[in-house]
Structure formats: structure tokens, C-alpha cells
Write a protein that holds these residues in place. Structure first.
Motif, mmCIF file in Angstrom:
data_model
loop_
_atom_site.group_PDB
_atom_site.id
_atom_site.type_symbol
_atom_site.label_atom_id
_atom_site.label_comp_id
_atom_site.label_asym_id
_atom_site.label_seq_id
_atom_site.Cartn_x
_atom_site.Cartn_y
_atom_site.Cartn_z
ATOM 1 N N GLY A 15 0.680 -1.329 0.121
ATOM 2 C CA GLY A 15 -0.095 -0.061 0.104
ATOM 3 C C GLY A 15 0.877 1.073 -0.005
ATOM 4 N N LEU A 16 1.954 1.199 0.578
ATOM 5 C CA LEU A 16 2.957 2.332 0.810
ATOM 6 C C LEU A 16 3.504 2.680 -0.521
ATOM 7 C CD1 LEU A 16 3.814 4.628 2.802
ATOM 8 C CD2 LEU A 16 5.683 3.021 3.520
ATOM 9 N N PHE A 17 3.945 1.633 -1.119
ATOM 10 C CA PHE A 17 4.991 1.930 -2.507
ATOM 11 C C PHE A 17 4.319 1.613 -3.612
ATOM 12 C CE2 PHE A 17 7.792 0.969 0.998
ATOM 13 C CZ PHE A 17 8.715 2.257 1.138
ATOM 14 N N SER A 18 3.104 1.276 -3.916
ATOM 15 C CA SER A 18 2.068 1.119 -5.112
ATOM 16 C C SER A 18 1.775 2.522 -5.515
ATOM 17 C CB SER A 18 1.010 0.102 -4.942
ATOM 18 O OG SER A 18 0.302 0.641 -4.149
ATOM 19 N N ILE A 19 2.682 3.206 -5.821
ATOM 20 C CA ILE A 19 2.364 4.527 -6.273
ATOM 21 C C ILE A 19 1.863 4.542 -7.954
ATOM 22 C CG2 ILE A 19 3.279 6.619 -7.193
ATOM 23 C CD1 ILE A 19 5.485 6.673 -4.850
ATOM 24 N N GLY A 20 0.806 4.852 -8.311
ATOM 25 C CA GLY A 20 0.201 4.661 -9.656
ATOM 26 C C GLY A 20 -0.920 3.667 -9.870
ATOM 27 N N GLY A 21 -1.323 3.213 -8.617
ATOM 28 C CA GLY A 21 -2.575 2.145 -8.690
ATOM 29 C C GLY A 21 -2.327 0.697 -8.750
ATOM 30 N N GLY A 22 -3.251 0.168 -9.117
ATOM 31 C CA GLY A 22 -3.548 -1.366 -8.800
ATOM 32 C C GLY A 22 -2.303 -2.030 -9.892
ATOM 33 N N TYR A 23 -2.203 -1.471 -10.907
ATOM 34 C CA TYR A 23 -1.479 -2.107 -12.222
ATOM 35 C C TYR A 23 -0.011 -2.096 -11.507
ATOM 36 C CZ TYR A 23 -5.360 -2.738 -15.012
ATOM 37 O OH TYR A 23 -6.779 -2.954 -15.341
ATOM 38 N N ALA A 24 0.421 -0.814 -10.944
ATOM 39 C CA ALA A 24 1.755 -0.490 -10.627
ATOM 40 C C ALA A 24 2.122 -1.382 -9.223
ATOM 41 C CB ALA A 24 1.800 1.022 -10.304
ATOM 42 N N ALA A 25 1.119 -1.855 -8.585
ATOM 43 C CA ALA A 25 1.008 -2.380 -7.468
ATOM 44 C C ALA A 25 1.415 -4.065 -7.802
ATOM 45 C CB ALA A 25 0.063 -2.437 -6.466
ATOM 46 N N MET A 26 1.030 -4.415 -8.964
ATOM 47 C CA MET A 26 1.407 -5.958 -9.195
ATOM 48 C C MET A 26 2.627 -6.340 -8.992
ATOM 49 S SD MET A 26 -1.248 -6.969 -12.240
ATOM 50 C CE MET A 26 -1.186 -5.575 -13.276
ATOM 51 N N PRO A 27 3.915 -5.757 -9.333
ATOM 52 C CA PRO A 27 5.128 -6.230 -9.121
ATOM 53 C C PRO A 27 5.382 -6.199 -7.539
ATOM 54 C CG PRO A 27 5.129 -4.520 -10.724
ATOM 55 C CD PRO A 27 3.981 -4.351 -10.121
ATOM 56 N N ILE A 85 -4.816 -0.434 3.029
ATOM 57 C CA ILE A 85 -5.309 0.871 2.715
ATOM 58 C C ILE A 85 -4.859 1.845 3.885
ATOM 59 C CG2 ILE A 85 -7.532 -0.127 1.574
ATOM 60 C CD1 ILE A 85 -8.890 0.366 4.488
ATOM 61 N N LEU A 86 -4.198 1.432 4.855
ATOM 62 C CA LEU A 86 -3.864 2.551 5.871
ATOM 63 C C LEU A 86 -2.915 3.359 5.044
ATOM 64 C CD1 LEU A 86 -3.997 3.403 8.722
ATOM 65 C CD2 LEU A 86 -1.914 1.827 9.076
ATOM 66 N N PRO A 87 -2.079 2.813 4.586
ATOM 67 C CA PRO A 87 -1.025 4.153 3.976
ATOM 68 C C PRO A 87 -1.550 5.072 3.320
ATOM 69 C CG PRO A 87 0.099 1.765 3.789
ATOM 70 C CD PRO A 87 -1.407 1.487 4.363
ATOM 71 N N SER A 88 -2.423 4.455 2.321
ATOM 72 C CA SER A 88 -3.201 5.355 1.444
ATOM 73 C C SER A 88 -4.129 6.363 2.103
ATOM 74 C CB SER A 88 -4.224 4.738 0.367
ATOM 75 O OG SER A 88 -3.375 3.638 -0.466
ATOM 76 N N CYS A 89 -4.664 5.910 3.078
ATOM 77 C CA CYS A 89 -5.662 6.910 3.766
ATOM 78 C C CYS A 89 -4.878 7.955 4.699
ATOM 79 C CB CYS A 89 -6.498 6.142 5.006
ATOM 80 S SG CYS A 89 -7.687 4.920 4.294
ATOM 81 N N ILE A 90 -3.665 7.807 4.955
ATOM 82 C CA ILE A 90 -2.868 8.783 5.727
ATOM 83 C C ILE A 90 -1.972 9.487 4.631
ATOM 84 C CG2 ILE A 90 -0.669 8.872 6.873
ATOM 85 C CD1 ILE A 90 -1.423 6.410 8.321
ATOM 86 N N ILE A 91 -1.548 8.880 3.604
ATOM 87 C CA ILE A 91 -0.779 9.578 2.499
ATOM 88 C C ILE A 91 -1.783 10.508 1.793
ATOM 89 C CG2 ILE A 91 0.499 9.644 0.264
ATOM 90 C CD1 ILE A 91 1.701 6.936 1.485
ATOM 91 N N VAL A 92 -3.055 10.131 1.257
ATOM 92 C CA VAL A 92 -4.126 10.925 0.846
ATOM 93 C C VAL A 92 -4.521 12.100 1.285
ATOM 94 C CG1 VAL A 92 -6.289 10.925 -0.502
ATOM 95 C CG2 VAL A 92 -4.573 9.137 -1.035
ATOM 96 N N THR A 94 -2.919 13.436 3.742
ATOM 97 C CA THR A 94 -1.889 14.548 3.886
ATOM 98 C C THR A 94 -1.614 15.418 2.400
ATOM 99 O OG1 THR A 94 -0.895 13.291 5.425
ATOM 100 C CG2 THR A 94 0.552 14.784 4.606
ATOM 101 N N LEU A 95 -1.420 14.745 1.436
ATOM 102 C CA LEU A 95 -1.404 15.055 0.072
ATOM 103 C C LEU A 95 -2.495 16.019 -0.089
ATOM 104 C CD1 LEU A 95 0.260 12.448 -1.984
ATOM 105 C CD2 LEU A 95 1.343 14.075 -0.827
ATOM 106 N N ALA A 96 -3.683 15.740 0.129
ATOM 107 C CA ALA A 96 -4.807 16.511 -0.207
ATOM 108 C C ALA A 96 -4.769 17.855 0.475
ATOM 109 C CB ALA A 96 -6.130 16.016 0.063
ATOM 110 N N TYR A 97 -4.456 17.765 1.883
ATOM 111 C CA TYR A 97 -4.080 19.248 2.558
ATOM 112 C C TYR A 97 -3.079 19.902 1.981
ATOM 113 C CZ TYR A 97 -2.475 22.056 6.330
ATOM 114 O OH TYR A 97 -2.480 23.239 7.030
ATOM 115 N N LEU A 98 -1.912 19.281 1.692
ATOM 116 C CA LEU A 98 -0.606 20.142 1.151
ATOM 117 C C LEU A 98 -0.814 20.704 -0.213
ATOM 118 C CD1 LEU A 98 2.159 17.697 2.401
ATOM 119 C CD2 LEU A 98 1.458 20.103 3.231
ATOM 120 N N TYR A 99 -1.641 19.673 -1.006
ATOM 121 C CA TYR A 99 -1.924 20.131 -2.359
ATOM 122 C C TYR A 99 -2.798 21.509 -2.561
ATOM 123 C CZ TYR A 99 -3.325 20.190 -7.485
ATOM 124 O OH TYR A 99 -3.656 20.462 -8.613
ATOM 125 N N TYR A 100 -3.787 21.401 -1.732
ATOM 126 C CA TYR A 100 -4.885 22.440 -1.773
ATOM 127 C C TYR A 100 -4.041 23.756 -1.190
ATOM 128 C CZ TYR A 100 -8.700 19.854 -3.427
ATOM 129 O OH TYR A 100 -9.613 19.212 -4.200
#
Length: 189
Positions: A15-27, A85-92, A94-100
Motif C-alpha cells: 500500500g505504501l509503495f504502489s504509486i500509480g494504482g493497482g497495475y503498478a502494485a502488481m510487481p 489501505i492504511l498508508p493510502s488513507c494517511i498519504i492521501v 496529507t497530500l490533499a491538505y498540502l496540495y490545496y
């Protein structure tokens, strides 16, 4: 370390390192589930990805639920899915706050632009792994043409053509590919 802790930590990493969605998570999923922990073999992993793509929801979450259930039942599914899903919840969050707060900065746009090639490479790696498995089996690429799956290549080419040329629904293409493979296998054997 307990099995639940291993499931949780493995899927936290995915969850932490699959940047780019599900297909990027496959490896990453393959690395953790097949190579590191040996919870599935390569054939089962391919089946897992196929099922995860066909069922509603993100591929990584579906894979976490499947592997967790397979390894440790319902509690394992809950632990693995939560870890995924935990890393995504935390990262998203945080990023949403910083992006806005800082979306006008050009450095933010530069960072996002530099991640795209890495995501494409991860998706291509996963796709190539699955394609080689379809064409040559679990042994991978080799020069013995007797083991080459011509039917698999034809189905791949037809599916690719249908998806790119006519932009057909991917679910429809998967169902058609399965039906064609089943029909061909029934007549060939």
C-alpha cells in the motif's frame, strides 16, 4: 513474527509503495506474496490478478483480501486489507491538505510529472510478467517453441486490438477472451 503481523506488514509495504494504482502494485504484490513469503505460486498469482481485476474495487485491496482469506481466513483478510489501505488513507489525507495549500507552486507540478515514467515502467513490468506466463508458462521465456502458447498469443492480440481500436469495455473483452479460450480448449483436446 505472527502470521497476522506478516500479512499486515507485507500489505502495508504494498500500500505504501504502489504509486500509480493497482497495475503498478502488481510487481510489489508478486514480490511479497510469491517470492518473499511463498503464500502463492506464480500460477496462483496470475489467477489472483485475473480475479482481482474482474471484481469491483482496487486490485491491491482485492488481492489483499484474497491472500488474507487464503492464508488466515476472515481475520487474515481484515488484517491484510487494513494494512493495504492504511498508508493510502494517511498519504492521501496529507497530500490533499498540502496540495490545496500549495497547488500553485511549479515544483509540485514538476514532482507529479517526474513520477509518471516510473509508474509506466511498473505497469509495463507487471504486464510483461503476466504475458510471459501466458506464452511460456511458469518457467518463463525460453527458446523451446513446443511450449509456446499460440492460442494465448492470439487471444492476447485480439484482446489488445479490441481494447485499443474499438475501445470496448475491458470486462466484455475479458469475458470474450475466457469464452474463446474455453471453446478452443474444448475442441483442441
Amino acid at each position: 513474527m505472527s502470521l497476522y503481523a506478516q500479512l499486515f506488514l507485507s500489505f502495508v509495504q504494498i500500500g505504501l509503495f504502489s504509486i500509480g494504482g493497482g497495475y503498478a502494485a502488481m510487481p510489489l504484490i508478486q514480490s511479497q506474496v510469491v517470492e518473499l513469503h511463498h503464500w502463492l505460486d506464480v500460477g496462483e498469482f496470475t489467477d489472483l490478478i485475473t480475479i482481482a481485476e474482474m471484481t469491483p474495487g482496487p486490485i491491491a485491496v482485492n488481492a489483499a483480501t484474497f491472500v488474507g482469506t487464503r492464508i488466515a481466513g476472515t481475520p487474515g483478510a481484515i488484517v491484510a486489507t487494513f494494512g493495504c489501505i492504511l498508508p493510502s488513507c494517511i498519504i492521501v489525507s496529507t497530500l490533499a491538505y498540502l496540495y490545496y495549500k500549495y497547488k500553485g507552486l511549479t515544483i509540485i507540478q514538476g514532482i507529479l510529472g517526474s513520477l509518471r515514467p516510473a509508474v509506466v515502467a511498473m505497469i509495463a513490468s507487471a504486464g510483461l510478467t503476466i504475458l510471459l506466463l501466458v506464452l511460456w508458462g511458469e518457467e518463463g521465456f525460453h527458446t523451446n517453441l513446443a511450449d509456446f502458447n499460440v492460442i494465448g498469443l492470439c487471444i492476447f492480440a485480439a484482446a489488445f486490438f479490441l481494447l485499443r481500436k474499438w475501445k470496448l469495455n475491458p470486462i466484455l473483452v475479458m469475458v470474450l477472451a475466457g469464452a474463446v479460450n474455453l471453446a478452443v480448449r474444448m475442441f483442441v483436446q
